[in-house]
Design an enzyme around this catalytic site. Sequence first.
Site, PDB file in Angstrom:
ATOM      1  N   SER A 146       0.855  -1.186   0.000  1.00 40.91           N
ATOM      2  CA  SER A 146       0.000   0.000   0.000  1.00 40.91           C
ATOM      3  C   SER A 146       0.891   1.235   0.000  1.00 40.91           C
ATOM      4  CB  SER A 146      -0.952  -0.034   1.200  1.00 40.91           C
ATOM      5  OG  SER A 146      -1.884   1.022   1.116  1.00 40.91           O
ATOM      6  N   THR A 147       0.743   2.125   0.972  1.00 41.61           N
ATOM      7  CA  THR A 147       1.493   3.379   0.996  1.00 41.61           C
ATOM      8  C   THR A 147       3.003   3.124   0.984  1.00 41.61           C
ATOM      9  OG1 THR A 147      -0.277   4.324   2.330  1.00 41.61           O
ATOM     10  CG2 THR A 147       1.787   5.558   2.216  1.00 41.61           C
ATOM     11  N   HIS A 172      -2.365  -1.153  -3.432  1.00 45.60           N
ATOM     12  CA  HIS A 172      -3.427  -0.170  -3.229  1.00 45.60           C
ATOM     13  C   HIS A 172      -3.069   1.100  -3.981  1.00 45.60           C
ATOM     14  CE1 HIS A 172      -4.366  -2.173   0.929  1.00 45.60           C
ATOM     15  NE2 HIS A 172      -4.745  -2.916  -0.086  1.00 45.60           N
ATOM     16  N   MET A 266      -0.519   1.236   5.156  1.00 44.16           N
ATOM     17  CA  MET A 266      -1.352   1.594   6.291  1.00 44.16           C
ATOM     18  C   MET A 266      -2.490   0.599   6.437  1.00 44.16           C
ATOM     19  SD  MET A 266      -3.174   5.303   6.895  1.00 44.16           S
ATOM     20  CE  MET A 266      -1.580   6.079   6.551  1.00 44.16           C
ATOM     21  N   ASP A 269      -4.829  -4.718   5.768  1.00 44.98           N
ATOM     22  CA  ASP A 269      -5.130  -5.590   4.636  1.00 44.98           C
ATOM     23  C   ASP A 269      -3.956  -6.528   4.374  1.00 44.98           C
ATOM     24  OD1 ASP A 269      -6.438  -6.672   2.439  1.00 44.98           O
ATOM     25  OD2 ASP A 269      -5.647  -5.168   1.052  1.00 44.98           O
TER      26      ASP A 269
END
Length: 335
Positions: A146-147, A172, A266, A269
């Site tokens: 993600s991030t 993501h 973050m 998931d």
Amino acid sequence: MFDPQILVVDPNLVRRRKVIEACAEATTAPALFATTLDDAYQLAEVHRPSRIAITAEFTRTGEFQALLDLIHYIGADVIVYGTDEECADRTVHQINDPRGMHSLVSALTSGLGLSRAPQKQARQMEAPSQVQVRPAMQGILLIGASTGGVTALETIVGQLPHDCPPVLIVQHMRPGFGDGLIRRLDSIGKPRVRAASDRVLLENGTVHVAAGNGRHLGVVQRGGLMTQLLDDANVSGHCPSVDVLFEHGARLAGKVPVAAALLTGMGADGAEGMCRLREAGAYTIAQDRDSSVVWGMPRVAAEMGGVDDVLPIDRIADALLHGPARCRKSTYQVR
């Protein structure tokens, strides 16, 4: 290919348009814009602009430092405009007069040319160390991020050999940014990188990426292993979801060697899915705190007991390829 060199980050439509139009008059260098720091982070990760202009109001937010860290990492110049306050970071170029359009445009465009791109590319390609050439295990590699994931994925994909096991990635990302990520990864790595499609047979040397496409990515065995795209609702707050990919991998782990990595991001998931993977006999890795932009997803997976090894990003590719012997062997041969 669209190769933007300037990124303007400003929520004010009129002001932003003036900057973009003035830059277009001063140079042929392509420009992008973002209205939030979140969008700016994703655009900067994917497109690697040479110059980034940020309105001063954003520098007072908590997200600014994370963006500044990324900007320093990719080697871009950063210009903050529209403030009389002194910025603590001495690497930031400040344009204090908000009406000083000439100064801002000059700082953004002066000396900017296509000749900078090869230098930036060479520096990025040198950063990851090459993985030692050894026979890779036959199976599948699963990655969720993600991030901060774009930079982490560049490191991993840049270290994979051309004949690596099939790789499936969930990143993501906002809609519209996925294609740029896929082009970026394909340009720096030896394996072929493609957007994940439905019912594609897995082959060695191919990386399948689901990013901002609004469909979950899974893998099923239908004679051979193949991708599966699902139109279900959000899982763990996301679509595509890392948990969905990892759950599919867990169903196969008793038949096919599976290794998985959960990278910077973050939230949580992928944490439950990683637990299922480990229980099923897969080898599981979490990115460590120091090399993560946000140590959320990998931290939760480790706390839940779903992780075999916690590793820095520059060691994850090698571990995925040559994981421990406990990763089950199989007579199945990937096509």
